[in-house]
Design a protein around this motif. Structure first.
Motif, PDB file in Angstrom:
ATOM      1  N   GLU A 125       0.828  -1.202   0.000  1.00  0.00           N
ATOM      2  CA  GLU A 125       0.000   0.000   0.000  1.00  0.00           C
ATOM      3  C   GLU A 125       0.867   1.259   0.000  1.00  0.00           C
ATOM      4  O   GLU A 125       2.001   1.257   0.494  1.00  0.00           O
ATOM      5  N   HIS A 126       0.320   2.323  -0.533  1.00  0.00           N
ATOM      6  CA  HIS A 126       0.968   3.637  -0.513  1.00  0.00           C
ATOM      7  C   HIS A 126      -0.089   4.661  -0.114  1.00  0.00           C
ATOM      8  O   HIS A 126      -0.926   5.026  -0.948  1.00  0.00           O
ATOM      9  N   CYS A 158      -3.532   0.536   8.437  1.00  0.00           N
ATOM     10  CA  CYS A 158      -3.153  -0.635   9.242  1.00  0.00           C
ATOM     11  C   CYS A 158      -2.047  -1.418   8.551  1.00  0.00           C
ATOM     12  O   CYS A 158      -1.186  -2.012   9.211  1.00  0.00           O
ATOM     13  N   ILE A 159      -2.083  -1.414   7.223  1.00  0.00           N
ATOM     14  CA  ILE A 159      -1.131  -2.195   6.443  1.00  0.00           C
ATOM     15  C   ILE A 159       0.197  -1.458   6.324  1.00  0.00           C
ATOM     16  O   ILE A 159       1.265  -2.057   6.437  1.00  0.00           O
ATOM     17  N   THR A 160       0.138  -0.142   6.106  1.00  0.00           N
ATOM     18  CA  THR A 160       1.378   0.622   5.937  1.00  0.00           C
ATOM     19  C   THR A 160       2.017   0.993   7.265  1.00  0.00           C
ATOM     20  O   THR A 160       3.240   1.132   7.348  1.00  0.00           O
ATOM     21  N   ASP A 161       1.200   1.179   8.303  1.00  0.00           N
ATOM     22  CA  ASP A 161       1.712   1.619   9.601  1.00  0.00           C
ATOM     23  C   ASP A 161       1.233   0.657  10.688  1.00  0.00           C
ATOM     24  O   ASP A 161       1.815  -0.403  10.877  1.00  0.00           O
ATOM     25  N   LEU A 163      -2.442  -0.078  13.655  1.00  0.00           N
ATOM     26  CA  LEU A 163      -3.833   0.220  13.974  1.00  0.00           C
ATOM     27  C   LEU A 163      -3.986   1.618  14.554  1.00  0.00           C
ATOM     28  O   LEU A 163      -4.955   2.325  14.235  1.00  0.00           O
ATOM     29  N   ASP A 164      -3.051   2.048  15.375  1.00  0.00           N
ATOM     30  CA  ASP A 164      -3.146   3.384  15.968  1.00  0.00           C
ATOM     31  C   ASP A 164      -3.181   4.467  14.895  1.00  0.00           C
ATOM     32  O   ASP A 164      -3.971   5.412  14.962  1.00  0.00           O
ATOM     33  N   GLU A 165      -2.307   4.349  13.911  1.00  0.00           N
ATOM     34  CA  GLU A 165      -2.278   5.333  12.830  1.00  0.00           C
ATOM     35  C   GLU A 165      -3.555   5.279  12.004  1.00  0.00           C
ATOM     36  O   GLU A 165      -4.092   6.318  11.605  1.00  0.00           O
ATOM     37  N   ALA A 166      -4.054   4.073  11.758  1.00  0.00           N
ATOM     38  CA  ALA A 166      -5.292   3.932  10.993  1.00  0.00           C
ATOM     39  C   ALA A 166      -6.452   4.605  11.715  1.00  0.00           C
ATOM     40  O   ALA A 166      -7.268   5.303  11.097  1.00  0.00           O
ATOM     41  N   LEU A 167      -6.542   4.427  13.025  1.00  0.00           N
ATOM     42  CA  LEU A 167      -7.626   5.030  13.791  1.00  0.00           C
ATOM     43  C   LEU A 167      -7.465   6.548  13.863  1.00  0.00           C
ATOM     44  O   LEU A 167      -8.456   7.282  13.841  1.00  0.00           O
TER      45      LEU A 167
END
Length: 288
Positions: A125-126, A158-161, A163-167
C-alpha cells in the motif's frame, strides 16, 4: 419516492447490519435483488479484474456507465467503490457530481496514492499524507448536492503503519465530514478492536467472504458496523465457474456446474430479466 441514498440511510438504522454484495452488471444485480439483498456494491477491484486491467486503470466515467446499466435494471441502492476519488481535492467535485448523476447512493474514498498502483493487489500500500486525504474528504462533502448521499472514508494505514495510525486517520476523516468509515485491518480479529476503539458508523468489509467474520452479525452491529460489504465472493465464484466451464469444453466434457440443465437455467435467466414484460408489450403492439 425515496432516493437510493435515503433508502441506504434507512437500512443503516437496523441493529443488524445488512450484507451488501458485489455486483458487476445488471443481471448480477437482478440476481442479488431476487435473493433478498437490499443494497449493492460496485467494486473497482473486481471490475478491474473483469476488464483485465486492474482497478488502477479504471476511470470515473467507466464506473458511472456501469452504474447507469445497473440502475436501469435494478432499483436497489448502489455503493460506488470510488478508489482514491480519481484525483486531488479539486477533482472531488467532478467525481461526486458524476457519482450522484449516475444514481449511486454512496461513494467510498480511500487514502491511497493516485494514480493507484497495481502493487495494491499484492498487499503493498501507498497512503497519502493525512492532510491531503482529509482535504479530499472535506471537498467531497462540500461537492454533494443530495444531503442523503453518503461519503465513506477508507484508510489502509493498518497495512502501511499500524492500527493506531489507521484510527488516527479515521477520526480525522470523520471530523472532515465523512458519514461512514472503513478501516481495513491486517486480519479479521482487528475488526473487533476497531469497533471498540472508534465511534462509527463503520463499514465492515469482509476479507475472505462472510465466513471470515467469525462472529454473528448482531455482534458486528453492536460494535458500530452499519453495513457489511462482501466485495470479492461473487466475482471469484463467477471466475471459477467460467474457468471450469471452458476447461471442460476444451476437453469435450459437459460443464461441471450446468450439466444438462440448459432449459432449467434458461428459465432462471428469463425470471432474472423478467422477459415476460417484454413479450407482453410485443403481444399488445407489433404481434397483436
Amino acid at each position: 419516492m425515496k432516493s437510493g441514498a435515503a433508502k441506504l440511510r434507512q437500512l443503516m438504522t437496523s441493529d443488524i447490519p445488512p450484507v451488501v454484495p458485489l455486483v458487476l452488471d445488471p443481471i448480477s444485480a437482478k440476481l442479488a435483488e431476487a435473493s433478498g439483498f437490499q443494497a449493492l456494491y460496485l467494486g473497482g477491484g473486481a471490475l478491474g479484474y473483469l476488464k483485465t486491467v486492474t482497478e488502477a486503470n479504471l476511470t470515473v466515467t467507466e464506473m458511472a456507465q456501469a452504474a447507469l446499466d445497473i440502475r436501469a435494471a435494478c432499483p436497489l441502492p448502489l455503493i460506488l467503490d470510488g478508489a482514491c476519488g480519481w484525483g486531488e481535492p479539486m477533482h472531488m467535485h467532478r467525481t461526486i457530481a458524476m457519482a450522484e448523476a449516475a444514481g449511486f447512493a454512496a461513494i467510498e474514498i480511500e487514502d491511497q496514492i493516485f494514480p493507484k498502483r497495481v502493487h495494491h493487489h499484492i498487499g503493498i500500500e501507498h497512503v497519502v499524507p493525512i492532510e491531503l486525504a482529509t482535504q479530499k474528504i472535506e471537498q467531497a462533502v462540500a461537492a454533494r448536492k443530495d444531503e442523503d448521499f453518503i461519503i465513506i472514508a477508507r484508510t489502509n494505514a493498518c497495512i502501511t503503519d499500524d492500527l493506531d495510525e489507521a484510527l488516527r486517520r479515521a477520526e480525522a476523516y470523520k471530523r472532515a465530514g465523512a458519514d461512514m468509515l472503513i478501516v481495513i485491518p491486517t486480519n479479521p480479529e482487528q475488526y473487533r478492536a476497531i469497533g471498540e476503539r472508534i465511534d462509527g458508523p463503520l463499514v465492515y468489509m469482509t476479507l475472505e467472504g462472510l465466513e471470515s467474520i467469525g462472529m454473528p452479525l448482531t455482534d458486528v452491529g453492536s460494535l458500530g458496523y452499519k453495513l457489511v460489504i462482501d466485495a470479492t465472493t461473487p466475482f471469484y465464484a463467477r471466475q471459477k465457474v467460467l474457468r471450469l466451464c471452458y476447461e471442460a469444453m476444451a476437453k469435450g466434457l459437459p460443464d461441471p456446474t450446468l450439466g444438462r440443465g440448459y432449459k432449467e437455467e434458461l428459465s432462471h435467466v428469463f425470471d432474472a430479466i423478467n422477459i415476460q414484460r417484454l413479450i407482453d408489450v410485443e403481444k399488445n403492439t407489433v404481434e397483436k
